[in-house]
Design an enzyme around this catalytic site. Structure first.
Site, PDB file in Angstrom:
ATOM      1  N   ASP A 145       0.841  -1.207   0.000  1.00 45.00           N
ATOM      2  CA  ASP A 145       0.000   0.000   0.000  1.00 45.00           C
ATOM      3  C   ASP A 145       0.875   1.256   0.000  1.00 45.00           C
ATOM      4  OD1 ASP A 145      -1.377  -2.248   1.354  1.00 45.00           O
ATOM      5  OD2 ASP A 145      -3.030  -0.855   1.638  1.00 45.00           O
ATOM      6  N   GLU A 257      -5.201 -12.705  12.678  1.00 46.00           N
ATOM      7  CA  GLU A 257      -6.141 -11.597  12.473  1.00 46.00           C
ATOM      8  C   GLU A 257      -7.417 -12.053  11.763  1.00 46.00           C
ATOM      9  OE1 GLU A 257      -3.590 -12.284  10.680  1.00 46.00           O
ATOM     10  OE2 GLU A 257      -3.936 -11.770   8.576  1.00 46.00           O
ATOM     11  N   ASP A 290      -5.583 -11.134  -1.259  1.00 46.72           N
ATOM     12  CA  ASP A 290      -6.209 -12.082  -0.339  1.00 46.72           C
ATOM     13  C   ASP A 290      -7.693 -11.726  -0.239  1.00 46.72           C
ATOM     14  OD1 ASP A 290      -4.974  -9.753   0.764  1.00 46.72           O
ATOM     15  OD2 ASP A 290      -5.270 -10.530   2.778  1.00 46.72           O
ATOM     16  N   GLU A 481     -11.265   1.600  -0.047  1.00 50.48           N
ATOM     17  CA  GLU A 481     -10.093   0.780  -0.420  1.00 50.48           C
ATOM     18  C   GLU A 481     -10.246   0.130  -1.792  1.00 50.48           C
ATOM     19  OE1 GLU A 481     -11.608  -3.156   2.085  1.00 50.48           O
ATOM     20  OE2 GLU A 481      -9.486  -2.795   1.857  1.00 50.48           O
TER      21      GLU A 481
HETATM   22  O1  LIG Z   1      -4.881  -2.391   2.665  1.00 49.39           O
HETATM   23  C1  LIG Z   1      -4.201  -3.265   3.511  1.00 49.39           C
HETATM   24  C2  LIG Z   1      -4.292  -4.699   3.018  1.00 49.39           C
HETATM   25  O2  LIG Z   1      -5.659  -5.102   3.184  1.00 49.39           O
HETATM   26  C3  LIG Z   1      -5.984  -6.420   2.733  1.00 49.39           C
HETATM   27  O3  LIG Z   1      -5.237  -7.413   3.372  1.00 49.39           O
HETATM   28  C4  LIG Z   1      -5.069  -7.327   4.794  1.00 49.39           C
HETATM   29  O4  LIG Z   1      -6.151  -7.933   5.462  1.00 49.39           O
HETATM   30  C5  LIG Z   1      -6.178  -9.357   5.548  1.00 49.39           C
HETATM   31  C6  LIG Z   1      -7.348  -9.769   6.395  1.00 49.39           C
HETATM   32  O5  LIG Z   1      -7.328  -9.167   7.653  1.00 49.39           O
HETATM   33  C7  LIG Z   1      -4.843  -9.899   6.082  1.00 49.39           C
HETATM   34  O6  LIG Z   1      -4.849 -11.292   6.181  1.00 49.39           O
HETATM   35  C8  LIG Z   1      -3.725  -9.441   5.152  1.00 49.39           C
HETATM   36  O7  LIG Z   1      -2.497  -9.971   5.548  1.00 49.39           O
HETATM   37  C9  LIG Z   1      -3.711  -7.924   5.180  1.00 49.39           C
HETATM   38  O8  LIG Z   1      -2.678  -7.440   4.344  1.00 49.39           O
HETATM   39  C10 LIG Z   1      -5.653  -6.488   1.259  1.00 49.39           C
HETATM   40  O9  LIG Z   1      -6.038  -7.712   0.707  1.00 49.39           O
HETATM   41  C11 LIG Z   1      -4.170  -6.235   1.035  1.00 49.39           C
HETATM   42  O10 LIG Z   1      -3.867  -6.239  -0.343  1.00 49.39           O
HETATM   43  C12 LIG Z   1      -3.835  -4.836   1.573  1.00 49.39           C
HETATM   44  O11 LIG Z   1      -2.449  -4.620   1.497  1.00 49.39           O
END
Ligand SMILES: OC[C@H]1O[C@H](O[C@H]2O[C@H](CO)[C@@H](O)[C@H](O)[C@H]2O)[C@H](O)[C@@H](O)[C@@H]1O
Length: 545
Positions: A145, A257, A290, A481
């Site tokens: 990000d 998480e 994810d 987002e």
């Molecule tokens: O914008 C931040 C990130 O949000 C999503 O992923 C995040 O949330 C998931 C569920 O809680 C977690 O497992 C993951 O490790 C986090 O990075 C998104 O899919 C990401 O692309 C983004 O960087």
């Protein structure tokens, strides 16, 4: 033992005391881990399955709500009139860009010194400089990000804040050997798409600071080595062996998480298959996508068939190709021709591997390669054009063929952006969601191509994306987002958590597009600044092919 695994995590999450599993693992301890663990042991002796009311009481005694790890902070380099705003002709868009620029103040966070002094009380990882976070449930820094956040900050002339964010990532590489997914200890065994070299490139282009480059380069090389040593595989195609990269996380446990999601998904599997699934879900999180049908083992699959580690992704390899070329250019700038040549050779080897394994001459695009079936996945994803963005292809014709592929794909039929795939799986990195980083990579790639057709398509996609972001802002007074490609200004959905507001990379991408195409983008309101009308009239008069 509290935040990443063990009985407290298991019982608290399984009791579903909070709407979102991330809430518990972001809470701060009131006592040292030893005291908390032994209090929990005492409680478990009374009854091994602790009732929810007792768990609530235990949490009230030993934990604080999330968010106490930050102190209020306003970036000292924020000022209200960065130059780029003046290049936006449409007055509505210009005033909106000013509001997005304001959002950096509300997304800035400074970690309290108590996190550095008492790390054992927090899941937050200490970093020395303030950060700009995505927003909402994403309270901490996130790796990929931040690339789009930093590009936005640089346009906002917040060079010092951008510098601090990059220093944090260099600090994390020095500590872990790679950049973790995000700033929490439950993220520290997996990374995200490795954008640090490109962050340094953006900063260097904005400042031309060679001293900074010289200091950062050894750490960038260390991160690159991590990916080559821990995330690469050899693949044999048509009698030749090639080395390419993949996402791979060797931690066979549920994500803390999203603990209950992972637990429920693995119900009924053998221990071995559970571990495999959890490793592949974590690799999915490492990919940043994810979750998505892109990582399913077959086209009729579901989330349980996620096999991320068995797939060689086009975008990761395009990114590493671009990183290799960028590392080579850094060495040239600093006068080390031998090291530059080594990275140029690495980029040339990767180019050959990408073209042998991922390029499909019949379809005219690049596709992920499945190591189990030894075949490509031919579904549409914007990542199929990542080598165009990275300019990592050997013949101009390949780029042009990829543009024709995109036009045939069916992905351009949506007026609000390019979807993440054409499959509606219910996962957030699939249709109908469109994500800012993917729009940006596609638009940037097309805009760098020589043909007028590609350039015009880049502008057209930028206009669609800005319209979507702007309409949603008008309706909800917020940046999201992700967005839905159907419906004008509709936030995205699906996946395992509610759509989040803020939002770091959305703001960064919007500012970049408003800067790049500011003279011609419109809100549809018809309010265009008279001082910018001339260039607009000239560009409107140009024949478009
Ligand atoms: O914008 C931040 C990130 O949000 C999503 O992923 C995040 O949330 C998931 C569920 O809680 C977690 O497992 C993951 O490790 C986090 O990075 C998104 O899919 C990401 O692309 C983004 O960087």
């Amino acid at each position: 033992e509290i935040y990443c695994s063990g009985p407290i995590l298991h019982q608290v999450q399984a009791a579903k005391l909070f709407d979102d599993d991330k809430y518990f693992v972001d809470m701060k301890l009131r006592e040292t881990p030893d005291v908390v663990l032994s209090a929990f042991q005492n409680l478990s002796q009374e009854s091994p399955n602790i009732p929810p009311a007792k768990l609530q009481e235990f949490l009230r005694t030993y934990f604080e709500k999330p968010g106490t790890e930050f102190e209020s902070w306003t970036p000292s380099d924020w000022h209200d009139n960065p130059k780029f705003l003046g290049g936006i002709a449409d007055q509505q868009l210009r005033s909106w860009a000013g509001k997005i620029h304001q959002l950096w103040k509300s997304l800035g966070r400074k970690i309290r010194s108590s996190v550095e002094d008492h790390p054992e009380l927090y899941s937050q990882i200490y970093t020395p400089h303030p950060v700009v976070v995505p927003g909402g449930r994403f309270r901490e820094l996130y790796y990929w990000d931040s690339y789009w956040v930093i590009n936005g900050l640089l346009l906002s002339e917040m060079t010092h804040t951008a510098y601090g964010m990059i220093q944090n990532f260099l600090y994390l590489v020095d500590r872990y050997g790679f950049v973790p997914n995000g700033g929490r200890i439950y993220y520290e065994r997996r990374s995200q798409p490795p954008f640090l070299t490109l962050m340094v490139e953006s900063y260097y282009q904005a400042t031309k600071d060679k001293k900074f480059l010289r200091a950062a380069l050894p750490t960038l090389e260390r991160e690159y080595q991590f990916w080559m040593q821990n995330r690469s595989v050899a693949v044999r195609v048509n009698g030749s062996e090639h080395k390419l990269n993949r996402y791979y996380v060797q931690v066979g446990l549920p994500r803390p998480e999203s603990y209950t999601d992972d637990l429920e998904l693995a119900q009924g599997l053998t221990d071995e298959r559970k571990e495999q699934l959890w490793m592949d879900l974590k690799a999915g999180a490492e990919s940043g996508w994810d979750f998505t049908s892109r990582w399913y083992s077959d086209s009729d699959g579901t989330l349980g068939s996620t096999r991320t580690s068995q797939i060689l992704p086009t975008d990761l390899n395009a990114l590493l190709c671009l990183s290799e070329k960028t590392l080579a250019s850094f060495h040239r700038i600093l006068g080390d021709g031998d090291s530059a040549a080594q990275y140029e050779q690495a980029a040339a080897r990767r180019l050959q591997a990408i073209e042998s394994v991922l390029w499909d001459a019949e379809r005219g695009a690049w596709f992920d390669f499945n190591l189990v079936t030894n075949s490509k996945h031919f579904e549409f994803y914007p990542s199929n054009l990542a080598p165009v963005w990275a300019q990592c292809y050997s013949q101009a014709e390949m780029g042009e063929r990829a543009v024709q592929y995109l036009k045939r794909s069916g992905a351009l039929q949506f007026p609000n952006g390019v979807p993440t795939s054409l499959k509606e799986s219910g996962q957030q990195w699939d249709y109908p969601n469109a994500w800012p980083p993917l729009q940006h990579m596609l638009i940037e790639g097309l805009s760098k191509m020589p043909s007028e057709e590609a350039k015009q398509l880049a502008f057209d996609l930028a206009q669609r994306w800005i319209k979507t972001n702007w309409l949603a802002y008008m309706k909800y007074d917020a940046m999201f987002e992700k967005y839905d490609v159907n419906g004008d200004g509709k936030p995205g959905g699906g996946g395992e958590y509610e759509v989040q507001l803020g939002f770091g990379w959305t703001n960064g991408v919007a500012l970049q597009l408003l800067d790049q195409y500011g003279a011609t983008l419109t809100s549809g309101s018809g309010c265009v600044s008279s001082s910018l009308l001339l260039p607009l009239a000239i560009s409107a008069a140009l024949p478009l092919q």
